[in-house]
Motif scaffolding. Structure first.
Motif, PDB file in Angstrom:
ATOM      1  N   LEU A 108      16.960  33.551  30.679  1.00  0.00           N
ATOM      2  CA  LEU A 108      17.384  34.607  30.734  1.00  0.00           C
ATOM      3  C   LEU A 108      18.460  34.057  29.421  1.00  0.00           C
ATOM      4  CD1 LEU A 108      16.591  37.627  29.042  1.00  0.00           C
ATOM      5  CD2 LEU A 108      17.965  37.948  30.959  1.00  0.00           C
ATOM      6  N   VAL A 109      18.852  33.884  28.530  1.00  0.00           N
ATOM      7  CA  VAL A 109      20.230  33.470  27.831  1.00  0.00           C
ATOM      8  C   VAL A 109      20.670  34.498  26.874  1.00  0.00           C
ATOM      9  CG1 VAL A 109      19.208  31.227  28.491  1.00  0.00           C
ATOM     10  CG2 VAL A 109      18.846  31.955  26.625  1.00  0.00           C
ATOM     11  N   THR A 110      22.441  34.227  26.191  1.00  0.00           N
ATOM     12  CA  THR A 110      22.663  35.183  25.238  1.00  0.00           C
ATOM     13  C   THR A 110      22.538  34.493  24.666  1.00  0.00           C
ATOM     14  OG1 THR A 110      24.310  33.629  25.594  1.00  0.00           O
ATOM     15  CG2 THR A 110      24.285  35.245  27.327  1.00  0.00           C
ATOM     16  N   ASP A 111      22.088  35.341  22.668  1.00  0.00           N
ATOM     17  CA  ASP A 111      21.634  34.771  22.361  1.00  0.00           C
ATOM     18  C   ASP A 111      22.251  35.705  20.795  1.00  0.00           C
ATOM     19  OD1 ASP A 111      20.483  33.140  20.222  1.00  0.00           O
ATOM     20  OD2 ASP A 111      18.391  34.207  20.102  1.00  0.00           O
ATOM     21  N   GLY A 112      23.593  35.692  20.936  1.00  0.00           N
ATOM     22  CA  GLY A 112      23.799  36.706  19.738  1.00  0.00           C
ATOM     23  C   GLY A 112      25.082  37.333  20.791  1.00  0.00           C
ATOM     24  N   GLU A 152      29.280  45.401  36.842  1.00  0.00           N
ATOM     25  CA  GLU A 152      30.219  44.150  37.513  1.00  0.00           C
ATOM     26  C   GLU A 152      29.064  43.157  38.207  1.00  0.00           C
ATOM     27  OE1 GLU A 152      32.827  43.664  39.015  1.00  0.00           O
ATOM     28  OE2 GLU A 152      33.755  45.495  37.300  1.00  0.00           O
ATOM     29  N   LYS A 153      27.304  44.040  38.741  1.00  0.00           N
ATOM     30  CA  LYS A 153      26.129  42.912  39.305  1.00  0.00           C
ATOM     31  C   LYS A 153      25.993  41.615  37.521  1.00  0.00           C
ATOM     32  CE  LYS A 153      25.561  45.927  42.759  1.00  0.00           C
ATOM     33  NZ  LYS A 153      25.691  45.921  43.932  1.00  0.00           N
ATOM     34  N   ILE A 154      26.183  42.453  36.924  1.00  0.00           N
ATOM     35  CA  ILE A 154      25.607  41.286  35.645  1.00  0.00           C
ATOM     36  C   ILE A 154      26.539  40.293  35.070  1.00  0.00           C
ATOM     37  CG2 ILE A 154      24.364  41.321  33.121  1.00  0.00           C
ATOM     38  CD1 ILE A 154      24.242  43.799  33.648  1.00  0.00           C
ATOM     39  N   HIS A 155      26.188  38.940  34.937  1.00  0.00           N
ATOM     40  CA  HIS A 155      26.627  37.962  34.878  1.00  0.00           C
ATOM     41  C   HIS A 155      26.443  36.349  33.881  1.00  0.00           C
ATOM     42  CE1 HIS A 155      29.265  38.645  38.481  1.00  0.00           C
ATOM     43  NE2 HIS A 155      28.516  38.641  39.240  1.00  0.00           N
ATOM     44  N   PHE A 156      26.747  36.603  33.188  1.00  0.00           N
ATOM     45  CA  PHE A 156      27.142  35.097  32.150  1.00  0.00           C
ATOM     46  C   PHE A 156      28.202  35.174  31.726  1.00  0.00           C
ATOM     47  CE2 PHE A 156      26.531  39.344  29.600  1.00  0.00           C
ATOM     48  CZ  PHE A 156      27.350  38.417  28.568  1.00  0.00           C
ATOM     49  N   GLN A 157      27.866  33.628  31.451  1.00  0.00           N
ATOM     50  CA  GLN A 157      29.646  32.820  31.004  1.00  0.00           C
ATOM     51  C   GLN A 157      30.490  33.351  29.735  1.00  0.00           C
ATOM     52  OE1 GLN A 157      28.975  28.632  30.392  1.00  0.00           O
ATOM     53  NE2 GLN A 157      30.862  28.687  29.927  1.00  0.00           N
ATOM     54  N   ASP A 158      31.764  33.857  30.445  1.00  0.00           N
ATOM     55  CA  ASP A 158      32.583  34.091  28.833  1.00  0.00           C
ATOM     56  C   ASP A 158      32.602  36.048  28.607  1.00  0.00           C
ATOM     57  OD1 ASP A 158      34.278  32.265  29.333  1.00  0.00           O
ATOM     58  OD2 ASP A 158      32.462  31.247  27.556  1.00  0.00           O
ATOM     59  N   ALA A 159      31.859  36.142  29.370  1.00  0.00           N
ATOM     60  CA  ALA A 159      31.471  37.678  29.104  1.00  0.00           C
ATOM     61  C   ALA A 159      32.786  38.640  28.837  1.00  0.00           C
ATOM     62  CB  ALA A 159      30.497  38.099  30.217  1.00  0.00           C
ATOM     63  N   HIS A 160      32.563  39.735  28.048  1.00  0.00           N
ATOM     64  CA  HIS A 160      33.136  40.767  27.900  1.00  0.00           C
ATOM     65  C   HIS A 160      32.997  41.733  27.470  1.00  0.00           C
ATOM     66  CE1 HIS A 160      36.935  42.387  25.327  1.00  0.00           C
ATOM     67  NE2 HIS A 160      35.827  42.366  24.533  1.00  0.00           N
ATOM     68  N   TYR A 161      34.076  42.513  28.105  1.00  0.00           N
ATOM     69  CA  TYR A 161      33.293  44.443  27.795  1.00  0.00           C
ATOM     70  C   TYR A 161      34.485  44.473  27.715  1.00  0.00           C
ATOM     71  CZ  TYR A 161      33.244  43.568  33.003  1.00  0.00           C
ATOM     72  OH  TYR A 161      33.700  43.929  34.156  1.00  0.00           O
ATOM     73  N   ARG A 162      35.171  46.185  27.264  1.00  0.00           N
ATOM     74  CA  ARG A 162      36.163  47.144  27.328  1.00  0.00           C
ATOM     75  C   ARG A 162      35.804  47.944  28.592  1.00  0.00           C
ATOM     76  NH1 ARG A 162      37.235  50.029  21.663  1.00  0.00           N
ATOM     77  NH2 ARG A 162      38.539  51.519  23.712  1.00  0.00           N
ATOM     78  N   ILE A 191      21.671  33.964  31.806  1.00  0.00           N
ATOM     79  CA  ILE A 191      22.160  36.177  32.052  1.00  0.00           C
ATOM     80  C   ILE A 191      21.530  36.689  33.784  1.00  0.00           C
ATOM     81  CG2 ILE A 191      22.208  38.083  31.501  1.00  0.00           C
ATOM     82  CD1 ILE A 191      21.657  37.032  29.099  1.00  0.00           C
ATOM     83  N   THR A 192      22.660  36.905  34.365  1.00  0.00           N
ATOM     84  CA  THR A 192      21.654  37.041  35.848  1.00  0.00           C
ATOM     85  C   THR A 192      22.278  38.206  35.993  1.00  0.00           C
ATOM     86  OG1 THR A 192      23.484  35.872  37.212  1.00  0.00           O
ATOM     87  CG2 THR A 192      21.833  34.652  37.367  1.00  0.00           C
ATOM     88  N   GLY A 193      21.440  38.422  37.504  1.00  0.00           N
ATOM     89  CA  GLY A 193      21.701  40.539  37.636  1.00  0.00           C
ATOM     90  C   GLY A 193      21.169  41.538  37.575  1.00  0.00           C
ATOM     91  N   ILE A 194      20.372  41.881  36.472  1.00  0.00           N
ATOM     92  CA  ILE A 194      20.149  42.867  35.975  1.00  0.00           C
ATOM     93  C   ILE A 194      18.816  43.487  36.942  1.00  0.00           C
ATOM     94  CG2 ILE A 194      18.653  43.586  33.585  1.00  0.00           C
ATOM     95  CD1 ILE A 194      19.664  41.420  32.424  1.00  0.00           C
ATOM     96  N   GLU A 195      18.642  42.538  37.699  1.00  0.00           N
ATOM     97  CA  GLU A 195      17.612  43.777  38.341  1.00  0.00           C
ATOM     98  C   GLU A 195      18.137  44.580  39.253  1.00  0.00           C
ATOM     99  OE1 GLU A 195      14.434  41.354  39.786  1.00  0.00           O
ATOM    100  OE2 GLU A 195      13.488  40.996  37.750  1.00  0.00           O
ATOM    101  N   GLU A 196      19.439  43.792  39.840  1.00  0.00           N
ATOM    102  CA  GLU A 196      20.488  44.544  40.728  1.00  0.00           C
ATOM    103  C   GLU A 196      21.265  45.439  40.263  1.00  0.00           C
ATOM    104  OE1 GLU A 196      19.184  41.361  39.954  1.00  0.00           O
ATOM    105  OE2 GLU A 196      19.710  40.172  41.818  1.00  0.00           O
ATOM    106  N   ALA A 197      21.661  45.966  38.551  1.00  0.00           N
ATOM    107  CA  ALA A 197      22.538  46.348  37.834  1.00  0.00           C
ATOM    108  C   ALA A 197      21.097  46.995  38.169  1.00  0.00           C
ATOM    109  CB  ALA A 197      22.488  46.014  36.669  1.00  0.00           C
TER     110      ALA A 197
END
Ligand code: AMP
Ligand code: GLY
Length: 423
Positions: free
Chosen positions: A374-378, A403-413, A348-354
């Motif tokens: 920092l990685v996804t875990d759920g 938009e600032k946050i990235h991780f592979q296959d992220a899904h959001y409404r 996961i990247t971009g949280i600080e920028e967000a």
């Protein structure tokens, strides 16, 4: 005072973040926590349901207050266990927690207290349940009575679907003993909202309203999830609806719980449907909602430890809670595939920028630290939460942050809060 928060999702991150701001608190622990919580509290490697180990931890570390986030430990009696050892803990005792742990109990209590809810019948036997579904006809709702992590509810538009749901719960027993009985109820129409209140056994303090988004995809389509986003306040919950909920729902619960010898202390979460006949209860939860807690606590100006302690001590009537007039929106970023199969371990990247955008807090729901990454875990990974002068502004800022946050296959409404904006 030292505080222990039990749980490790987005709700618990929001609770830790808010509790950590209290001048009454000098150290905060969270069991089991997650990678985001670890930046604001000492995480402890004990599962949320390991009550024995949690009691021992409280004893060894002189914990002055414990706050249980999820329903499972509450329904399993964590409050009784802590109180027995003389420790202060926030939440209902096991008997009162059955309001969430047993939908059959909850419906019976509502009936006995005259609380508005869908008409229902309870069944312990498969063929009787099926016969009833056929007799009342669709649409109807089939619910496993016990805890099923939010997955035990089937809104059925045909009798065939209802029969399949009854088979899944009572014959295939996909939720185990949670399916020993089912509730079959009338299908209510209207708009949903969440009302959370502090209760100390006598007094009630209703918090600002919120609305969850339970379906996975835009336009309320796709499968039910734990919640894909929330906002506060919910304009559908007018002053009149709030007063009706207090009068017809919250006060009668407090009364019935006292009458049954199990005073209700803690958070009572009423999931309501606002119908043309007013608010009716869909479900009770005995704890903060996830993700509703994230936007609601972003707006709470008062030190949250004050009402929490007041519930534990029984002097909630003396407490006032002040709110930020601005609106708040939380967008959940989930792993691709959730609520079905998904993969973990994506960077996961971009949280600080967000967060640097301002008026943004990124709450972690399912994250882990993999040797400094920092990685996804759920399934639900992050709750990106923003405040703004209006609901539109809060939504815009939340999505700017997403938009600032990235991780592979992220899904959001992309439509969180649109119902409120439509109003
Ligand atoms: P619950 O876990 O009981 O809140 O149910 C999950 C979801 O199912 C709710 O948020 C509603 O969308 C839906 N639901 C539950 N009960 C009913 C009902 N009686 N009528 C219509 N929808 C319902
Ligand atoms: N947001 C729904 C729940 O917490 O159960």
């Amino acid at each position: 005072m030292k505080v222990l928060v039990v749980g490790g999702g987005g709700r618990e991150h929001a609770l830790v973040w808010k509790i950590a701001q209290s001048p009454l608190v000098d150290r905060i622990f969270c069991a089991p926590g997650n990678a985001g919580i670890a930046r604001e509290a000492d995480v402890v490697d004990i599962g949320a349901e390991d009550i024995k180990a949690l009691v021992a931890f409280a004893r060894d570390n002189e914990i002055g207050l414990t706050v249980a986030g999820p329903e499972a430990p509450l329904v399993a009696g964590i409050v009784d266990a802590f109180e027995k050892e003389g420790f202060k803990i926030f939440g209902p005792r096991q008997h009162a927690a059955a309001l969430e742990g047993s939908k059959a109990y909850s419906k019976m209590l509502m009936k006995s207290a005259g609380i508005p809810t869908a008409r229902f019948k309870i069944f312990n036997e498969l063929s009787a349940a099926k016969d009833y579904a056929e007799a009342v006809d669709a649409p109807l709702v089939v619910k496993a009575s016990g805890l099923a992590a939010g997955k035990g509810v089937y809104v059925c538009s045909t009798v065939k679907e209802a029969h399949e749901a009854i088979d899944a719960v009572m014959k295939e027993r996909i939720f185990g003993s949670a399916g020993d009985s089912v509730v079959i109820e009338e299908c209510l129409r209207g708009e949903e909202a969440s009302i959370l209140a502090f209760m100390d056994g006598h007094a009630i303090f209703t918090m600002e309203s919120s609305q969850d988004h339970k379906r996975a995809f835009d336009g309320d389509s796709g499968p039910n999830t734990g919640g894909m986003g929330a906002y506060s306040p919910a304009p559908i919950v007018t002053e009149r609806i709030t007063r009706q909920v207090e009068r017809d729902i919250l006060v009668p619960v407090a009364y019935a719980a006292n009458r049954d010898g199990c005073p209700y202390r803690g958070i009572l979460y009423a999931g309501i449907m606002i119908t043309h006949e007013g608010a009716k209860v869909l479900e009770f939860n005995v704890r903060f909602g996830d993700p509703e807690t994230q936007p609601v606590l972003m707006r709470m100006k008062t030190d949250i430890v004050e009402p929490i302690m007041a519930c534990v001590e029984g002097d909630l009537a003396d407490i006032d809670i002040l709110w930020d007039d601005r609106a708040s929106v939380c967008v959940v970023m989930a792993a691709g595939g959730y609520p079905g199969k998904y993969e973990s371990g994506k960077e996961i990247t971009g949280i600080e920028e967000a967060e640097a955008l301002g008026d943004v807090k990124v709450f972690h729901a399912g994250t882990a630290d993999a040797q400094g990454t920092l990685v996804t875990d759920g399934g639900r990974v992050l709750g990106v939460t923003a405040v703004g002068e209006t609901i539109e502004a809060a939504k815009a800022r939340a999505y700017e942050a997403v938009e600032k946050i990235h991780f592979q296959d992220a899904h959001y409404r992309t439509d969180i809060a649109d119902k409120a904006i439509g109003r």
